[in-house]
Design a protein around this motif. Structure first.
Motif, PDB file in Angstrom:
ATOM      1  N   LEU A  38      20.170  38.960 -12.113  1.00 23.75           N
ATOM      2  CA  LEU A  38      20.075  39.672 -10.834  1.00 23.75           C
ATOM      3  C   LEU A  38      21.433  40.032 -10.240  1.00 23.75           C
ATOM      4  CD1 LEU A  38      17.107  37.848  -9.041  1.00 23.75           C
ATOM      5  CD2 LEU A  38      17.129  40.130 -10.081  1.00 23.75           C
ATOM      6  N   ASN A  39      22.421  39.178 -10.420  1.00 27.28           N
ATOM      7  CA  ASN A  39      23.732  39.459  -9.849  1.00 27.28           C
ATOM      8  C   ASN A  39      24.454  40.585 -10.572  1.00 27.28           C
ATOM      9  OD1 ASN A  39      25.679  38.621  -7.785  1.00 27.28           O
ATOM     10  ND2 ASN A  39      26.992  38.051  -9.517  1.00 27.28           N
ATOM     11  N   ARG A  40      23.912  40.992 -11.740  1.00 27.47           N
ATOM     12  CA  ARG A  40      24.567  42.018 -12.552  1.00 27.47           C
ATOM     13  C   ARG A  40      23.864  43.378 -12.472  1.00 27.47           C
ATOM     14  NH1 ARG A  40      28.297  39.939 -16.086  1.00 27.47           N
ATOM     15  NH2 ARG A  40      28.433  37.664 -16.105  1.00 27.47           N
ATOM     16  N   VAL A  41      22.766  43.458 -11.721  1.00 23.87           N
ATOM     17  CA  VAL A  41      22.046  44.727 -11.579  1.00 23.87           C
ATOM     18  C   VAL A  41      21.957  45.099 -10.107  1.00 23.87           C
ATOM     19  CG1 VAL A  41      20.706  44.278 -13.661  1.00 23.87           C
ATOM     20  CG2 VAL A  41      19.768  43.640 -11.439  1.00 23.87           C
ATOM     21  N   GLY A  42      21.642  46.350  -9.827  1.00 21.54           N
ATOM     22  CA  GLY A  42      21.515  46.802  -8.457  1.00 21.54           C
ATOM     23  C   GLY A  42      20.287  46.223  -7.777  1.00 21.54           C
ATOM     24  N   THR A  43      20.285  46.245  -6.442  1.00 23.72           N
ATOM     25  CA  THR A  43      19.176  45.684  -5.663  1.00 23.72           C
ATOM     26  C   THR A  43      17.867  46.384  -5.999  1.00 23.72           C
ATOM     27  OG1 THR A  43      20.689  45.152  -3.854  1.00 23.72           O
ATOM     28  CG2 THR A  43      18.338  45.173  -3.354  1.00 23.72           C
ATOM     29  N   LEU A  44      17.875  47.726  -6.034  1.00 22.34           N
ATOM     30  CA  LEU A  44      16.647  48.477  -6.309  1.00 22.34           C
ATOM     31  C   LEU A  44      16.123  48.156  -7.709  1.00 22.34           C
ATOM     32  CD1 LEU A  44      14.582  50.569  -5.394  1.00 22.34           C
ATOM     33  CD2 LEU A  44      16.087  52.358  -6.303  1.00 22.34           C
ATOM     34  N   SER A  45      17.006  48.107  -8.669  1.00 20.86           N
ATOM     35  CA  SER A  45      16.586  47.807 -10.035  1.00 20.86           C
ATOM     36  C   SER A  45      15.951  46.427 -10.132  1.00 20.86           C
ATOM     37  CB  SER A  45      17.785  47.875 -10.989  1.00 20.86           C
ATOM     38  OG  SER A  45      18.294  49.183 -11.045  1.00 20.86           O
ATOM     39  N   SER A  46      16.513  45.456  -9.401  1.00 25.53           N
ATOM     40  CA  SER A  46      15.961  44.101  -9.463  1.00 25.53           C
ATOM     41  C   SER A  46      14.606  44.030  -8.772  1.00 25.53           C
ATOM     42  CB  SER A  46      16.932  43.102  -8.820  1.00 25.53           C
ATOM     43  OG  SER A  46      17.104  43.373  -7.434  1.00 25.53           O
ATOM     44  N   VAL A  47      14.455  44.726  -7.645  1.00 24.49           N
ATOM     45  CA  VAL A  47      13.169  44.718  -6.929  1.00 24.49           C
ATOM     46  C   VAL A  47      12.079  45.360  -7.768  1.00 24.49           C
ATOM     47  CG1 VAL A  47      11.927  45.661  -4.940  1.00 24.49           C
ATOM     48  CG2 VAL A  47      14.185  44.634  -4.622  1.00 24.49           C
ATOM     49  N   GLN A  77      19.806  46.412 -22.616  1.00 20.44           N
ATOM     50  CA  GLN A  77      20.833  45.399 -22.864  1.00 20.44           C
ATOM     51  C   GLN A  77      20.451  44.076 -22.213  1.00 20.44           C
ATOM     52  OE1 GLN A  77      24.751  46.342 -21.407  1.00 20.44           O
ATOM     53  NE2 GLN A  77      25.618  44.384 -22.060  1.00 20.44           N
ATOM     54  N   ASP A  78      19.966  44.131 -20.956  1.00 18.32           N
ATOM     55  CA  ASP A  78      19.544  42.906 -20.283  1.00 18.32           C
ATOM     56  C   ASP A  78      18.411  42.236 -21.038  1.00 18.32           C
ATOM     57  OD1 ASP A  78      21.368  43.017 -18.159  1.00 18.32           O
ATOM     58  OD2 ASP A  78      20.077  44.336 -16.988  1.00 18.32           O
ATOM     59  N   ARG A  79      17.440  43.026 -21.499  1.00 19.07           N
ATOM     60  CA  ARG A  79      16.321  42.455 -22.252  1.00 19.07           C
ATOM     61  C   ARG A  79      16.802  41.826 -23.561  1.00 19.07           C
ATOM     62  NH1 ARG A  79      11.166  43.838 -20.757  1.00 19.07           N
ATOM     63  NH2 ARG A  79      11.021  45.258 -18.972  1.00 19.07           N
ATOM     64  N   ALA A  80      17.756  42.469 -24.198  1.00 20.44           N
ATOM     65  CA  ALA A  80      18.289  41.935 -25.455  1.00 20.44           C
ATOM     66  C   ALA A  80      19.003  40.603 -25.219  1.00 20.44           C
ATOM     67  CB  ALA A  80      19.230  42.948 -26.093  1.00 20.44           C
ATOM     68  N   VAL A  81      19.764  40.528 -24.126  1.00 22.30           N
ATOM     69  CA  VAL A  81      20.465  39.283 -23.788  1.00 22.30           C
ATOM     70  C   VAL A  81      19.464  38.167 -23.526  1.00 22.30           C
ATOM     71  CG1 VAL A  81      21.900  38.167 -22.032  1.00 22.30           C
ATOM     72  CG2 VAL A  81      22.558  40.406 -22.923  1.00 22.30           C
ATOM     73  N   ALA A  82      18.402  38.489 -22.769  1.00 23.55           N
ATOM     74  CA  ALA A  82      17.387  37.490 -22.444  1.00 23.55           C
ATOM     75  C   ALA A  82      16.647  37.012 -23.688  1.00 23.55           C
ATOM     76  CB  ALA A  82      16.397  38.064 -21.426  1.00 23.55           C
ATOM     77  N   GLN A  91      23.141  34.229 -17.202  1.00 19.86           N
ATOM     78  CA  GLN A  91      24.084  34.478 -16.115  1.00 19.86           C
ATOM     79  C   GLN A  91      25.512  34.582 -16.643  1.00 19.86           C
ATOM     80  OE1 GLN A  91      21.625  31.552 -13.065  1.00 19.86           O
ATOM     81  NE2 GLN A  91      23.835  31.759 -12.753  1.00 19.86           N
ATOM     82  N   GLU A  92      25.695  34.211 -17.922  1.00 20.92           N
ATOM     83  CA  GLU A  92      27.021  34.174 -18.545  1.00 20.92           C
ATOM     84  C   GLU A  92      27.970  33.288 -17.733  1.00 20.92           C
ATOM     85  OE1 GLU A  92      28.451  38.072 -19.663  1.00 20.92           O
ATOM     86  OE2 GLU A  92      26.395  38.803 -19.945  1.00 20.92           O
ATOM     87  N   PRO A  93      27.543  32.033 -17.504  1.00 27.10           N
ATOM     88  CA  PRO A  93      28.327  31.155 -16.631  1.00 27.10           C
ATOM     89  C   PRO A  93      29.521  30.528 -17.338  1.00 27.10           C
ATOM     90  CG  PRO A  93      26.445  29.960 -17.482  1.00 27.10           C
ATOM     91  CD  PRO A  93      26.335  31.365 -18.022  1.00 27.10           C
ATOM     92  N   ARG A  94      30.456  30.075 -16.545  1.00 23.68           N
ATOM     93  CA  ARG A  94      31.553  29.256 -17.057  1.00 23.68           C
ATOM     94  C   ARG A  94      31.177  27.775 -17.003  1.00 23.68           C
ATOM     95  NH1 ARG A  94      36.413  30.542 -13.331  1.00 23.68           N
ATOM     96  NH2 ARG A  94      34.773  30.963 -11.822  1.00 23.68           N
ATOM     97  N   ILE A  95      30.284  27.460 -16.049  1.00 26.20           N
ATOM     98  CA  ILE A  95      29.880  26.075 -15.811  1.00 26.20           C
ATOM     99  C   ILE A  95      28.358  26.034 -15.679  1.00 26.20           C
ATOM    100  CG2 ILE A  95      30.047  24.106 -14.224  1.00 26.20           C
ATOM    101  CD1 ILE A  95      32.717  25.307 -13.237  1.00 26.20           C
ATOM    102  N   ILE A  96      27.738  24.997 -16.232  1.00 26.87           N
ATOM    103  CA  ILE A  96      26.323  24.730 -15.988  1.00 26.87           C
ATOM    104  C   ILE A  96      26.211  23.380 -15.295  1.00 26.87           C
ATOM    105  CG2 ILE A  96      24.132  24.101 -17.082  1.00 26.87           C
ATOM    106  CD1 ILE A  96      24.562  26.288 -19.109  1.00 26.87           C
ATOM    107  N   LEU A  97      25.509  23.369 -14.168  1.00 22.36           N
ATOM    108  CA  LEU A  97      25.248  22.147 -13.419  1.00 22.36           C
ATOM    109  C   LEU A  97      23.782  21.790 -13.630  1.00 22.36           C
ATOM    110  CD1 LEU A  97      27.000  23.207 -10.082  1.00 22.36           C
ATOM    111  CD2 LEU A  97      28.003  21.891 -11.968  1.00 22.36           C
TER     112      LEU A  97
END
Length: 267
Positions: A104-113, A120-125, A161-167
């Motif tokens: 969600l942080n990598r796509v626009g608000t309208l696209s996420s809604v 590409q997002d689907r492939a990553v998921a 999310q492509e994080p640097r850290i996972i909590l």
């Protein structure tokens, strides 16, 4: 480098986290251990900024995380992904959509809604689901899965999310021994394969010793142990857990599979 400086959190007269200071090196797998109520969850939630510190600072690669607002704060939360004990999935949505929520942080608000996810997002998921051996479940409702499967979906969501850290806040607390092993192996694989730093709250000392390269022990909101797993003696465990020490020091029911351990060593 993640640096926690004199971090505290008070709830009225109660101090949940009391002037904790830590330095966490990139790529490490740190287990945070201690009794229930020791302050472990509050510490992780403050690092993610889901809980505001009462005092102290969090510094990540020279950036004062405690001062971030707006989009910068959202960017930090994306780079510092949370995995919760209760999975936090949307049960009525399919697995793939739940994972895509991590984008969600990598796509626009309208696209996420409108859920207009790119190819590409689907492939990553889907790639994240494949890594966790649950790609065939992509079209199923999340609430139709077992607890272990749901937690792997939650890990996949964090990974995209492509994080640097996972909590990871008690990620295996509600799982049986088999699913506990699957989830902990997944976190270890992510840590070793991608070099993602993992901070994981754990109740079982045997699991902490098996999977983590450093243990941070908390009691009454303070750090009272910070060393390699081998340094956690029975006496140190009793100092941390008191009469509960016997419950958390049982012989390990699971350990990383020899084939997986060998592949990690060869990587």
């Amino acid at each position: 480098m993640l640096v926690v400086e004199d971090l505290s959190r008070r709830f009225g007269a109660k101090t949940a986290v009391d002037r904790v200071s830590l330095e966490v090196a990139p790529g490490s797998f740190v287990g945070v251990i201690g009794r229930s109520g020791a302050g472990k969850s509050t510490l992780l939630r403050m690092i993610n900024r889901l809980q505001e510190p009462s005092s102290g600072r969090i510094i990540a690669d020279g950036v004062d995380v405690t001062a971030l607002k707006g989009q910068e704060l959202r960017d930090w939360r994306a780079s510092c992904a949370m995995i919760f004990q209760q999975f936090n999935l949307v049960g009525r949505l399919d697995v793939l959509t739940n994972v895509l929520m991590g984008r969600l942080n990598r796509v626009g608000t309208l696209s996420s809604v409108l859920r207009l996810w790119s190819e590409q997002d689907r492939a990553v998921a889907l790639s994240a689901l494949e890594m966790l051996d649950i790609a065939p479940l992509a079209a199923q409702r999340a609430d139709s899965l077992s607890g272990g499967q749901q937690q792997r979906v939650a890990i996949a969501r964090a990974l995209v999310q492509e994080p640097r850290i996972i909590l990871a806040d008690e990620p295996i607390a509600s799982l049986d021994p088999r699913n506990t092993k699957v989830v902990m192996d997944a976190l270890l694989r992510i840590n070793r394969h991608f070099g993602i730093t993992v901070l994981c709250n754990l109740h079982s000392l045997d699991l902490a010793r098996t999977y983590c390269d450093r243990l941070v022990g908390m009691a009454a909101g303070k750090v009272v142990f910070d060393d390699a797993p081998a340094a956690l003696t029975g006496d140190a465990a009793r100092d941390l857990y008191g009469f509960e020490a016997g419950e958390v020091m049982e012989l390990p029911e699971t350990s990383p599979e020899p084939a997986f351990a060998a592949s990690v060593a060869a990587a």
